[in-house]
Enzyme design. Structure first.
Site, PDB file in Angstrom:
ATOM      1  N   GLU A 148      41.515  33.978  38.654  1.00  0.00           N
ATOM      2  CA  GLU A 148      40.481  33.732  37.550  1.00  0.00           C
ATOM      3  C   GLU A 148      40.478  32.773  36.529  1.00  0.00           C
ATOM      4  O   GLU A 148      39.406  32.396  36.130  1.00  0.00           O
ATOM      5  CB  GLU A 148      40.416  35.314  36.997  1.00  0.00           C
ATOM      6  CG  GLU A 148      39.465  36.444  37.655  1.00  0.00           C
ATOM      7  CD  GLU A 148      40.452  37.063  38.781  1.00  0.00           C
ATOM      8  OE1 GLU A 148      41.634  36.608  38.855  1.00  0.00           O
ATOM      9  OE2 GLU A 148      40.007  37.562  39.513  1.00  0.00           O
ATOM     10  N   HIS A 176      38.016  49.230  36.900  1.00  0.00           N
ATOM     11  CA  HIS A 176      36.998  48.373  37.607  1.00  0.00           C
ATOM     12  C   HIS A 176      35.595  48.897  37.216  1.00  0.00           C
ATOM     13  O   HIS A 176      34.715  48.830  37.967  1.00  0.00           O
ATOM     14  CB  HIS A 176      37.210  49.047  39.110  1.00  0.00           C
ATOM     15  CG  HIS A 176      38.008  48.121  39.590  1.00  0.00           C
ATOM     16  ND1 HIS A 176      39.723  48.467  39.424  1.00  0.00           N
ATOM     17  CD2 HIS A 176      38.214  47.306  40.647  1.00  0.00           C
ATOM     18  CE1 HIS A 176      40.432  47.624  40.315  1.00  0.00           C
ATOM     19  NE2 HIS A 176      39.448  46.971  41.233  1.00  0.00           N
TER      20      HIS A 176
HETATM   21  C1  LIG Z   1      42.539  39.802  38.566  1.00  0.00           C
HETATM   22  C2  LIG Z   1      41.735  40.459  39.911  1.00  0.00           C
HETATM   23  N1  LIG Z   1      41.060  39.472  40.677  1.00  0.00           N
HETATM   24  C3  LIG Z   1      40.284  40.382  41.638  1.00  0.00           C
HETATM   25  C4  LIG Z   1      40.292  41.447  42.152  1.00  0.00           C
HETATM   26  C5  LIG Z   1      39.576  42.096  43.259  1.00  0.00           C
HETATM   27  N2  LIG Z   1      40.376  42.220  44.341  1.00  0.00           N
HETATM   28  C6  LIG Z   1      41.142  43.524  44.607  1.00  0.00           C
HETATM   29  S1  LIG Z   1      42.165  43.490  45.668  1.00  0.00           S
HETATM   30  C7  LIG Z   1      41.933  41.665  46.230  1.00  0.00           C
HETATM   31  C8  LIG Z   1      42.440  41.081  47.165  1.00  0.00           C
HETATM   32  C9  LIG Z   1      44.205  41.157  46.993  1.00  0.00           C
HETATM   33  O1  LIG Z   1      44.729  40.781  47.979  1.00  0.00           O
HETATM   34  P1  LIG Z   1      46.643  40.886  48.107  1.00  0.00           P
HETATM   35  O2  LIG Z   1      46.892  40.400  46.843  1.00  0.00           O
HETATM   36  O3  LIG Z   1      46.737  40.136  49.355  1.00  0.00           O
HETATM   37  O4  LIG Z   1      46.693  42.207  48.356  1.00  0.00           O
HETATM   38  P2  LIG Z   1      46.019  43.208  49.346  1.00  0.00           P
HETATM   39  O5  LIG Z   1      44.806  43.860  48.923  1.00  0.00           O
HETATM   40  O6  LIG Z   1      46.096  42.638  50.589  1.00  0.00           O
HETATM   41  O7  LIG Z   1      47.360  44.362  49.744  1.00  0.00           O
HETATM   42  C10 LIG Z   1      41.172  41.223  45.302  1.00  0.00           C
HETATM   43  C11 LIG Z   1      40.531  39.904  45.229  1.00  0.00           C
HETATM   44  C12 LIG Z   1      41.260  42.325  41.197  1.00  0.00           C
HETATM   45  N3  LIG Z   1      41.678  43.494  41.517  1.00  0.00           N
HETATM   46  N4  LIG Z   1      41.707  41.774  40.250  1.00  0.00           N
END
Ligand SMILES: Cc1ncc(C[n+]2csc(CCOP(=O)(O)OP(=O)(O)O)c2C)c(N)n1
Ligand SMILES: [Mg+2]
Lengths: 326, 329
Positions: A61, A130
């Site tokens: 972000e 959220h």
């Molecule tokens: C700072 C932030 N940006 C965006 C999000 C929205 N978001 C939630 S999970 C996710 C993907 C995360 O991927 P990863 O770190 O690979 O973990 P996974 O969900 O695959 O276990 C996103 C973009 C968030 N929760 N927090």
């Protein structure tokens, strides 16, 4: 006239802005078509149509907001998406210390005509990280403009106004209403800083914005049956807010209730209430009442979340409090 | 340095199977409840990632700390969060581990060492450093494991935390559960270079491991945990794995190539471990069948418990915001 959802309204606004102006860029997490065109489909089709002007980003972000600041300083009109408003916290330095202040601190030599689109809102069981509405924080920062639409037509028109505005704009889409449909007239425009009187009335004015406007209209309809005439002013732009329209309305009704989804404490309602008291103290028949969500963390448990949120009952009770004094 | 006794023994493998079976079945039960409309929750399934959590937990002490993310069911259960408290929290009930107030994305259970579950990508890591700092100062011998996804390695907090942990030699293990996707974006499309290589830049060991291989995962975890406990500082583990159920419940996973999904499911790590236990004579079919049945019974009991637990009183909305309820709020 076409009926479209709020998320389609965003998609159309972006599409039209990109077609009209090659400096408009769109980027954010999962916004390009291979990644689904946005989690709500609000950017669907754009990367296919506009190529590298639409980019999915890493989950970064600070880098997203910073790239928007830099591109804007260099003369582009970036529309960056911060998926949910809670994640804006991670980008606050870029938004508060940089986007907001750059014009002033450069003595007007540089400007930051960016738009940050983000989404939030309670009522979907998403819990404490959220669901928050942080528009008051952002409205508190001189240099930023903040917009929270309540319907599809305004979402489309106001987003375009933000994109073509020369200042940094934070555009907040409310999660809960993104799939709500509304009519969007072809040539409909909505300038920043102009409120809309969504319903005319004579006994009390509700001043609000965003999703709770729908509840205000429902309560106004209900109370009409009792002969209570409620005027509903949808601010649409939180900063700068349309004081002229609000003062004119309250000068007529002599009573006011502020309404927003964010928690009440230190909220936008406090600012509006304060300004109404300053301007119309002698006209008011009752102190301005404030309605918002409870001063606590957005709870997960369904009955707790319902209790936390503003409600039609709370709006009605606030209206009745203003009417107690004759 | 490879440490002695870093290999998983038969007992460890049975333990890993027991834990991963509980995780797998609990996940299936939760998705069943969601499908039938018995539960409303924003749910991030760890199906496919069970071995990573189970093998890591097999190397930990009960009082070690764990920090994890919204996709945390596997980490929670592996570290020993009681199933009843966990399930009740999913239902938003008063007997939940957080009284129903935090919800499934924010499970906290200090009694089991689960200190933070965050919904903000990357935010667990700086906090894990703080937990580890407390252990370092108190000399309590605890290790902190911070779990995060591949996507989280692109956010500033990852880099800041890795640097600080290395600089201060904090007893922390950075466990990146690389399931190859961050939401709908393939990791290679949003990540420059290899995640494990980032360890080098912060002067700490980086271990790339097949997280679905219980023995390899155990060995990697064991090395990192021992190193942390011995005061030698942090390790980054990149555990390659896969998630079978998309990003969150209801995600059709249309961005995942069909062959990739099919191949991953054909290599489902939990049944694979089951077969391995039998093949090597570590356990009989009857013994693993009992493990399966025990998990099913425990889950059924926990679901009933959660469903019967009452909702919290709405007065709970104003408690726990501050240490004492404010008079002038
Ligand atoms: C700072 C932030 N940006 C965006 C999000 C929205 N978001 C939630 S999970 C996710 C993907 C995360 O991927 P990863 O770190 O690979 O973990 P996974 O969900 O695959 O276990 C996103 C973009 C968030 N929760 N927090
Ligand atoms: Mg991932």
């Amino acid at each position: 006239m076409a009926e479209i959802t709020c998320s389609q309204a965003t998609q159309q606004a972006l599409d039209e802005a990109m077609a009209a102006d090659p400096t408009v860029l769109v980027f954010g997490e999962d916004v390009a078509d291979p990644e689904g065109g946005g989690i709500m489909g609000s950017t669907a089709g754009l990367s296919t149509k506009y190529g590298s002007r639409v980019r999915s980003t890493p989950i970064s972000e600070q880098a997203i907001a910073g790239a928007a600041v830099g591109a804007a300083i260099a003369g582009m009109r970036p529309v960056a998406e911060i998926m949910l408003m809670n994640f804006i916290t991670v980008a606050m330095d870029m938004i508060v210390n940089h986007a907001a202040k750059t014009r002033f601190m450069s003595g007007g030599k540089t400007a930051v005509p960016l738009t940050i689109r983000t989404m939030s809102g309670a009522g979907i069981g998403a819990g404490g990280q959220h669901s928050d509405m942080y528009e008051a924080w952002l409205a508190h920062v001189p240099g930023l403009k903040v917009v929270v639409p309540s319907n599809a037509a305004d979402q489309k028109a106001l987003l375009k106004s933000c994109i073509f505005d020369d200042d940094p704009c934070i555009f907040v889409e409310t999660t809960y209403i993104q799939f709500v449909k509304g009519e969007v007239p072809d040539d409909y425009e909505a300038p920043l800083g102009k409120a809309k009187v969504s319903r005319e009335g004579t006994d009390v004015t509700i001043v609000g914005y965003g999703r709770p406007i729908l509840d205000a209209l429902a309560v106004a309809e209900k109370l009409a049956a009792e002969g209570i005439s409620v005027e509903v002013v949808d601010l649409r732009t939180v900063m700068p807010w349309d004081q002229e329209t609000v003062f004119k309305s309250v000068a007529k009704t002599k009573r006011a209730v502020t309404l927003h989804e964010a928690v009440v404490q230190f909220g936008v309602g406090a600012e509006i209430s304060s300004r109404i008291h300053e301007e119309l103290f002698d006209t008011l028949k009752a102190p301005v009442q404030r309605v918002g969500s409870m001063n606590t963390v957005v709870p997960y448990s369904a009955p707790l979340e319902q209790n936390f949120m503003w409600s039609q009952d709370k709006i009605e009770a606030a209206i009745r409090r203003t009417l107690e004094r004759k | 340095m490879t440490r002695p006794n870093a290999a998983a023994g038969p007992e460890d493998l049975i333990k890993i199977y027991r834990t991963s079976t509980l995780i797998k079945q609990t996940d299936e039960a939760i998705r069943g409840l969601l499908r039938r409309g018995r539960l409303q929750a924003n749910y991030y399934s760890p199906r496919g990632q069970e071995i990573v959590a189970a093998a890591m937990a097999a190397t930990l002490q009960p009082d070690d700390y764990v920090v994890t993310i919204y996709r945390g069911l596997h980490d929670h259960l592996a570290k020993g969060v009681p199933l009843k408290a966990l399930m009740a929290e999913y239902f938003g009930k008063v007997d939940g581990s957080c009284k129903g107030k935090g919800g499934c994305m924010h499970i906290t259970h200090p009694e089991a060492g689960v200190m933070v579950t965050t919904g903000i990508v990357g935010s667990g890591m700086p906090i894990a450093n703080g937990l580890a700092l407390a252990s370092q100062e108190r000399k309590d011998g605890r290790v902190t494991v911070t779990n995060f996804g591949d996507g989280a390695t692109n956010i500033g907090s990852f880099h800041e935390s890795m640097n600080l942990a290395s600089l201060w030699k904090l007893p922390v293990v950075f466990l990146c559960q690389n399931n190859l996707f961050a939401e709908h974006t393939a990791t290679e499309l949003c990540t420059a270079g290899n995640i494990v290589d980032r360890a080098k830049g912060y002067a700490m060991p980086g271990i790339l491991v097949d997280g679905n291989d219980p023995e390899a995962m155990y060995a990697a975890a064991r090395q990192a945990v021992d190193r942390a406990r011995d005061g030698e500082g942090p390790t980054l583990i990149e555990a390659r794995t896969f998630r079978f159920e998309g990003h969150n419940y209801g995600d059709p996973s249309s961005y995942i190539p069909k062959e990739m999904m099919a191949e991953a499911k054909a290599n489902d790590p939990v049944p694979k471990l089951r077969a391995l236990l039998i093949e090597r004579g570590i356990a009989t079919e009857d013994e693993v069948a009992k493990i399966d049945a025990d998990a099913a019974a425990e889950i059924a009991e926990a679901v009933t418990f959660a469903q019967e637990s009452p909702y919290p009183d709405v007065a709970e909305n104003l408690s726990d915001v501050y240490a004492t309820v404010l008079e002038n709020a």
